[in-house]
Write a protein that holds these residues in place. Sequence first.
Motif, PDB file in Angstrom:
ATOM      1  N   ASN A 132       0.894  -1.217   0.467  1.00  0.00           N
ATOM      2  CA  ASN A 132      -0.472   0.184  -0.350  1.00  0.00           C
ATOM      3  C   ASN A 132       0.843   1.038  -0.017  1.00  0.00           C
ATOM      4  O   ASN A 132       1.588   1.722   1.111  1.00  0.00           O
ATOM      5  CB  ASN A 132      -1.196  -0.013   0.819  1.00  0.00           C
ATOM      6  CG  ASN A 132      -1.695   0.711   1.279  1.00  0.00           C
ATOM      7  OD1 ASN A 132      -2.097   1.703  -0.117  1.00  0.00           O
ATOM      8  ND2 ASN A 132      -2.430   1.559   2.319  1.00  0.00           N
ATOM      9  N   PRO A 133       0.630   1.698  -0.606  1.00  0.00           N
ATOM     10  CA  PRO A 133      -0.255   1.965  -2.037  1.00  0.00           C
ATOM     11  C   PRO A 133       0.603   0.786  -3.107  1.00  0.00           C
ATOM     12  O   PRO A 133       1.255  -0.395  -2.689  1.00  0.00           O
ATOM     13  CB  PRO A 133       0.545   3.004  -3.305  1.00  0.00           C
ATOM     14  CG  PRO A 133       0.886   4.320  -2.157  1.00  0.00           C
ATOM     15  CD  PRO A 133       1.350   2.869  -1.500  1.00  0.00           C
ATOM     16  N   PHE A 134      -0.269   0.552  -4.129  1.00  0.00           N
ATOM     17  CA  PHE A 134      -0.190  -1.020  -4.922  1.00  0.00           C
ATOM     18  C   PHE A 134      -0.829  -0.615  -6.031  1.00  0.00           C
ATOM     19  O   PHE A 134      -1.280   0.339  -6.437  1.00  0.00           O
ATOM     20  CB  PHE A 134      -1.294  -2.034  -4.519  1.00  0.00           C
ATOM     21  CG  PHE A 134      -2.398  -1.315  -4.715  1.00  0.00           C
ATOM     22  CD1 PHE A 134      -3.394  -1.968  -5.377  1.00  0.00           C
ATOM     23  CD2 PHE A 134      -3.091  -0.966  -3.347  1.00  0.00           C
ATOM     24  CE1 PHE A 134      -4.674  -1.831  -5.516  1.00  0.00           C
ATOM     25  CE2 PHE A 134      -4.828  -0.964  -3.505  1.00  0.00           C
ATOM     26  CZ  PHE A 134      -5.451  -1.514  -4.761  1.00  0.00           C
ATOM     27  N   ASN A 135       0.167  -1.518  -7.090  1.00  0.00           N
ATOM     28  CA  ASN A 135      -0.459  -1.130  -8.914  1.00  0.00           C
ATOM     29  C   ASN A 135      -0.922  -2.331  -9.307  1.00  0.00           C
ATOM     30  O   ASN A 135      -0.231  -4.241  -8.931  1.00  0.00           O
ATOM     31  CB  ASN A 135       1.312  -1.285  -9.490  1.00  0.00           C
ATOM     32  CG  ASN A 135       0.893  -1.281 -10.962  1.00  0.00           C
ATOM     33  OD1 ASN A 135      -0.200  -0.672 -11.264  1.00  0.00           O
ATOM     34  ND2 ASN A 135       1.468  -0.884 -11.170  1.00  0.00           N
ATOM     35  N   SER A 136      -2.644  -3.320  -9.793  1.00  0.00           N
ATOM     36  CA  SER A 136      -3.392  -3.186  -9.474  1.00  0.00           C
ATOM     37  C   SER A 136      -3.894  -4.798  -9.055  1.00  0.00           C
ATOM     38  O   SER A 136      -4.540  -4.811  -8.476  1.00  0.00           O
ATOM     39  CB  SER A 136      -3.067  -4.460 -11.339  1.00  0.00           C
ATOM     40  OG  SER A 136      -1.883  -4.754 -10.920  1.00  0.00           O
ATOM     41  N   SER A 137      -2.524  -5.088  -7.581  1.00  0.00           N
ATOM     42  CA  SER A 137      -3.237  -6.371  -6.716  1.00  0.00           C
ATOM     43  C   SER A 137      -2.641  -6.255  -6.095  1.00  0.00           C
ATOM     44  O   SER A 137      -1.699  -5.307  -4.871  1.00  0.00           O
ATOM     45  CB  SER A 137      -2.925  -7.878  -7.632  1.00  0.00           C
ATOM     46  OG  SER A 137      -1.359  -7.472  -7.474  1.00  0.00           O
ATOM     47  N   PHE A 138      -3.170  -6.504  -4.262  1.00  0.00           N
ATOM     48  CA  PHE A 138      -2.724  -6.509  -3.156  1.00  0.00           C
ATOM     49  C   PHE A 138      -3.478  -7.478  -1.940  1.00  0.00           C
ATOM     50  O   PHE A 138      -4.525  -8.357  -2.330  1.00  0.00           O
ATOM     51  CB  PHE A 138      -4.034  -5.184  -2.783  1.00  0.00           C
ATOM     52  CG  PHE A 138      -4.654  -4.711  -2.484  1.00  0.00           C
ATOM     53  CD1 PHE A 138      -5.753  -5.727  -1.456  1.00  0.00           C
ATOM     54  CD2 PHE A 138      -5.929  -4.558  -3.343  1.00  0.00           C
ATOM     55  CE1 PHE A 138      -6.881  -5.270  -1.244  1.00  0.00           C
ATOM     56  CE2 PHE A 138      -6.560  -4.225  -3.262  1.00  0.00           C
ATOM     57  CZ  PHE A 138      -7.978  -4.454  -1.882  1.00  0.00           C
ATOM     58  N   LYS A 139      -2.910  -8.178  -1.300  1.00  0.00           N
ATOM     59  CA  LYS A 139      -3.438  -9.046  -0.191  1.00  0.00           C
ATOM     60  C   LYS A 139      -3.963  -8.363   0.852  1.00  0.00           C
ATOM     61  O   LYS A 139      -3.253  -7.352   1.612  1.00  0.00           O
ATOM     62  CB  LYS A 139      -2.345  -9.716   0.410  1.00  0.00           C
ATOM     63  CG  LYS A 139      -1.544 -10.566  -1.382  1.00  0.00           C
ATOM     64  CD  LYS A 139      -0.704 -11.019  -0.614  1.00  0.00           C
ATOM     65  CE  LYS A 139      -0.307 -12.008  -2.013  1.00  0.00           C
ATOM     66  NZ  LYS A 139       1.240 -12.773  -1.215  1.00  0.00           N
ATOM     67  N   VAL A 140      -4.700  -8.799   1.513  1.00  0.00           N
ATOM     68  CA  VAL A 140      -5.497  -8.768   2.939  1.00  0.00           C
ATOM     69  C   VAL A 140      -5.261  -9.872   4.014  1.00  0.00           C
ATOM     70  O   VAL A 140      -5.423 -10.951   3.410  1.00  0.00           O
ATOM     71  CB  VAL A 140      -7.114  -8.619   3.187  1.00  0.00           C
ATOM     72  CG1 VAL A 140      -7.371  -7.876   4.475  1.00  0.00           C
ATOM     73  CG2 VAL A 140      -7.697  -7.022   1.985  1.00  0.00           C
ATOM     74  N   ASN A 141      -4.981  -9.014   5.069  1.00  0.00           N
ATOM     75  CA  ASN A 141      -4.399 -10.393   6.356  1.00  0.00           C
ATOM     76  C   ASN A 141      -5.024  -9.966   7.259  1.00  0.00           C
ATOM     77  O   ASN A 141      -5.683  -8.957   7.557  1.00  0.00           O
ATOM     78  CB  ASN A 141      -2.783 -10.431   6.525  1.00  0.00           C
ATOM     79  CG  ASN A 141      -2.444 -11.716   7.483  1.00  0.00           C
ATOM     80  OD1 ASN A 141      -2.772 -10.936   8.653  1.00  0.00           O
ATOM     81  ND2 ASN A 141      -1.910 -12.619   7.086  1.00  0.00           N
TER      82      ASN A 141
END
Length: 474
Positions: free
Chosen positions: A399-408
């Motif tokens: 975060n910031p991210f480009n297109s994809s990110f993960k949530v934990n």
Amino acid sequence: MKKLVCLYIFCSILSSQDYSVRFDGINDYAYVLDHSDLDLTSNYTLEAWIFPESFSWLAGIISKYHTNGSNGYTLRLNQDSPYTGLGFDELETNNSVLDVNQWYHIAAVKSSNGRRLYVNGLEVNLSGNPLNVNSNNDPIRIGSDFGGRFFQGRIDEVRIWNISRSEIEINTNMEGSLTGNEEGLIAYYNFNEGIDNTLNDLTGNEHTGVLVGNPLWTDGISVNGSLGDINYDETLNIYDAVQLVAIYLDNSLGNDQQLILCDTNQDDIIDIDDIVLLISWILGIDNSHLNGINNLSFFQESNSLIINPGENIAAIEIKFEEKVENNNNFNIPSGWIYKIKNDRLILFSIDGSSFPKDYKINLKGKTSIKSIKASDWSGNKQFKTKNSSNISQFKIYPNPFNSSFKVNINSLFNEVISLKIYDINGRFIKELYNGISKNEYNFDLNNYDISSGLYYVSLISSTKVLNKKVVYLK
């Protein structure tokens, strides 16, 4: 949990008898010849320590009723299957008063005010129509009732009084020996002979008992204060663990001494931690190398319960919002047993195994979970209530991210959650996920028609809403 209040000095508890007699339930008993001293009809007390090994219809403990119509006094097991209650002069308790392979002190009292029955010093309810007891010529039998109803198990410390003893009097000396000179004591057998077939009457009244059949001399009741030895047999075994659970759930009556012995970790509270410690003693488990609890979770859907307990879990206690039905087809892992009482379910290992991951248990009826507690072999524990926050961690990266990110997400138990994305003005954009919570999620916003900018990802559970600001660089 049970909190303990000790009203006497623990170390003052005296060791009791060395021997008892084991009756085979087939043809073993002891008899005492009839005497006018023993023809009790108005005020009397019958006492004994018993260690039942099985239960059968009206099996006798102390009885002077052996011929038709003789109507002598009786202390025996009850008449309703599975015969785990007691009967006194044809009044009876409910079942589930007794368990196998446990020592119990029984005291039956007849007075002008009626009859009372005490188990381990605590009064239990009697119901029915009492026998009109008469004097007769029958002998007293120990371990047998009318018509050859034989008791299987051990009997020790038989006392017959011609007075009505009070609850205080019963509790004062039930765990120790008598001199034989006590007021009102007309026959007393401490079973300490250890040989031959004679039971000596220690009152001096010469009401000698004679053993019939082939009963065996064996270890007697010994109240010696050893932690965990709840059934007083001087051995730590699974029967002690079962008795501890029964006392904890109020399925069994425990006297003050047994409550002390149940508190194995000496924290003045009886709970599943004491069960785990006792099992580890019994099995000789070395817990120094074991990891503690981590990521304990569970999920309930309708009448199914899925438990993911983390590592090395030895016992689990679940409290429900309402009474839980006891399902005879209750499926539990091999090496584990369970006990249910009203709104509580306890599961614990008896072979040193740990609870498996993602294990599904079927429950009867619809119930909702109120709280869960787990204890591992090292004494670590986790506890969670329904109303406390389930979510302990909510992270988004990069975060910031480009297109994809993960949530934990870290949570104590699994539940249905929703993950939604909103723009900086709070306008709803998209629901990313709706379902059972898990530890990690992967999202690719290239799959959605969403432009670069600032957004909020919202996690919505049954107890809270959490928001995280994210920067999407397309």
